[in-house]
Design an enzyme around this catalytic site. Structure first.
Site, short mmCIF file in Angstrom:
data_model
loop_
_atom_site.label_atom_id
_atom_site.label_comp_id
_atom_site.label_asym_id
_atom_site.label_seq_id
_atom_site.Cartn_x
_atom_site.Cartn_y
_atom_site.Cartn_z
N HIS A 1 0.91 -1.23 -0.01
CA HIS A 1 -0.15 -0.07 0.00
C HIS A 1 0.87 1.22 -0.04
CE1 HIS A 1 -2.33 3.12 2.11
NE2 HIS A 1 -3.22 2.98 1.29
N HIS B 1 1.49 11.06 -1.70
CA HIS B 1 0.08 10.90 -1.21
C HIS B 1 -0.50 12.35 -1.16
CE1 HIS B 1 -1.83 8.89 2.53
NE2 HIS B 1 -2.47 8.88 1.66
#
Length: 596
Positions: A125, A171
């Site tokens: 992830h 992110h």
């Protein structure tokens, strides 16, 4: 025999005798039974392999080859005589790398010709992050490390760069520093098949304008070249197999969506700074939870979700809502595994289309909610389609959830944060030691079967005991070579004990531990434990070594996790790993495994 000095006070030192590893009494007795006049011949070794090690089909030729390999490996010890072994050589062989506890450490032995949906896949992830989820650097280095460990699913979050003319990976809406997309793609191409020749799946989170999507298509096509898989129309009703996709890179994402200007990072700075260090247990990570207990707590803490509540990571941004009508055609054509946006409630997105296969994504929280009311539907869905689970947004410290909740319901892509360490990540590393560490593990038949009344596997169902695993912990060795003599205690040699347990369905889960052996770098326990297993196909054997500390928390002394379905019976040398999952050079346990 050497001595080690430990400081008692400024004027005095206490000396302890250090004893070299010596075969336990049971090993000596076994050697006596399978040797003559203190020497083990090929015939003796052949008999030992069949009767003790459970290798019933081993041939005399294989025993001869094993003998030659043992002698070659132990040549520097001068403990052999022609083609025979003495006690010390036999003992060293049992502790050696050749006596590995799993069926194969580097050979693929599962059937790799089934559809992709029939396999658990090693999945990371936010693969590009180097640390926490809100302020760490983004880099291609963690991607390279993941691929070198056998990870097969890499995730990239694509955003326009500051000048809107190129693509960065970071992110979104955090303080993470970006890395160029092209750098990540180049590293993936270079390292994709270092650890495994089976396909790498690249999941993309797309926040791009059509012109940047076209640029991505050009970069991906140029960088990956002929290793880029193009699906065409042949895999619409069934996914291709890992075997047919060897040395291919597969793109998986949703169809392109509208891009709207996102809020600046600065506007969210105050929110991001509220994140605290949420680390669980500094040395070990959170203890592995019982699945049934965890889901029961989840059920008590929340109401049933509304139909519109099930939203995945790729849908999580309110500013990206509609399908992009004029997206770059070449970009659309890159997508070989289409991720589907769900509409309606749980029942709707778990409907199985006989003519099309797809992938859906759920956060751990949404998945756990779905399991409570639609566990059987999830198992049926994952028999043909792909399900990806990812950590909840609140795991700002890159901690993880229990992956067994996903695996026991057939989820193939259980994505974990690999920036840190802890017991849940050790479980994942353990599962994917199976099948030669190739990153693909065939799901057990119980997850792929449908009964006459449309029933499927239910991990909560009470089942009879199928197997009993007997585990004996003889001794450990190697800490004195891999650690400084004052690493565990400034004043005394270490006090080691071992925790042995099963992680699996709730009825199989258990943890037991040995006595503490005080002041000894080469501890001998010779303790035996039994574990009754209802679903051994999904069980993982957990092994941890602790160093007892009376005044503080116990120290970390090593760990490993082994898939029960691949354990080799008999006496085995079990290598241990550090917190990050890196194997120690010398630290091992001598253990015995038997199935009753």
């Amino acid at each position: 025999m050497s001595k080690q000095a430990y400081k008692v006070c400024c004027c005095f030192r206490r000396r302890f005798k250090f004893r070299e590893a010596e075969a336990p009494d049971e090993i000596k007795a076994l050697f006596g039974r399978y040797s003559e006049n203190g020497l083990m011949t090929v015939d003796h070794l052949h008999k030992f392999l069949k009767e003790v090690q459970g290798e019933e089909t081993v041939t005399m030729e294989e025993a001869e080859s094993a003998m030659e390999s043992i002698i070659k490996d132990l040549k520097h010890l001068h403990v052999f005589h022609r083609k025979v072994l003495n006690l010390e050589a036999f003992f060293r062989y049992l502790f050696g790398d050749a006596n590995y506890p799993l069926i194969s450490s580097n050979k693929v032995h599962h059937d790799m010709t089934a559809p992709l949906s029939h396999y658990f896949v090693y999945t990371s992830h936010n693969s590009y992050l180097t640390g926490n989820q809100i302020s760490s650097d983004c880099s291609d280095v963690p991607i390279i490390k993941a691929l070198e460990k056998g990870v097969r699913v890499i995730e990239l979050d694509m955003w326009p760069n500051s000048t809107k003319d190129n693509v960065d990976i970071y992110h979104g809406r955090t303080l993470t520093t970006p890395v160029d997309l092209i750098k990540c793609l180049s590293s993936i191409r270079k390292h994709a098949f270092v650890a495994s020749e089976f396909p790498v799946i690249l999941t993309l989170e797309d926040h791009l304008t059509p012109d940047l999507q076209a640029k991505v298509a050009e970069m991906v096509t140029h960088t990956f070249g002929d290793v880029l898989f193009s699906s065409g129309s042949e895999c619409s009703s069934e996914f291709p197999s890992p075997e047919s996709l060897k040395r291919k890179i597969i793109i998986s994402t949703k169809p392109p969506k509208e891009y709207l200007e996102t809020k600046s990072i600065k506007e969210r700075d105050d929110h991001s700074r509220k994140a605290k260090n949420l680390s669980e247990e500094a040395a070990w990570g959170k203890e592995v939870s019982d699945i049934a207990d965890h889901l029961k707590i989840r059920n008590e803490l929340q109401n049933e979700p509304d139909d519109g509540e099930f939203q995945d990571e790729e849908d999580a941004h309110e500013d990206i809502q509609e399908l992009q009508q004029n997206a770059a055609p070449k970009y659309k054509n890159l997508i070989a595994i289409h991720a589907r946006k769900r509409k309606g409630g749980i029942k709707d997105w778990l409907k199985i289309d006989p003519n099309n296969v797809t992938r859906i994504s759920l956060s751990e929280e949404k998945f756990e909610k779905a399991v409570l009311s639609h566990g059987g539907d999830i198992v049926r869905f994952t028999q043909r389609n792909l399900l990806r689970i990812f950590p909840k947004a609140m795991r700002l410290d890159s901690s993880n959830y229990n992956p067994l909740i996903g695996w026991t319901h057939g989820a193939q892509m259980v994505a974990l944060n690999m920036q840190g360490y802890g017991r849940y990540l050790w479980l994942m590393q353990g599962l994917f030691r199976a099948n030669g560490g190739c990153g693909y593990v065939k799901k057990p038949d119980i997850l792929l079967q449908i009964g006459p009344h449309n029933e499927v596997f239910d991990p909560k169902r009470a089942l009879p005991v199928k197997k009993t695993l007997k585990v004996k912990v003889y001794m450990g060795d190697g800490w004195n070579l891999d650690f400084h003599h004052t690493h565990f205690d400034m004043y005394f040699p270490p006090d080691f004990y071992v925790k042995v347990g099963i992680a699996g369905v709730s009825d199989d889960s258990a943890v037991k531990k040995t006595k503490i052996v005080e002041d000894n770098w080469v501890p001998t326990w010779e303790e035996e434990f039994e574990f009754q297993l209802r679903v051994p196909e999904l069980a993982l054997l957990r092994i941890e070594v602790h160093e007892y500390d009376m005044s503080e928390k116990d120290d970390f002394g090593g760990q490993t996790c082994l898939p029960v379905s691949e354990l080799r019976e008999g006496i085995r040398g079990v290598p241990l790993y550090n917190q990050k999952g890196e194997k120690y050079k010398s630290v091992k346990l001598l253990m015995r495994f038997d199935f009753l």
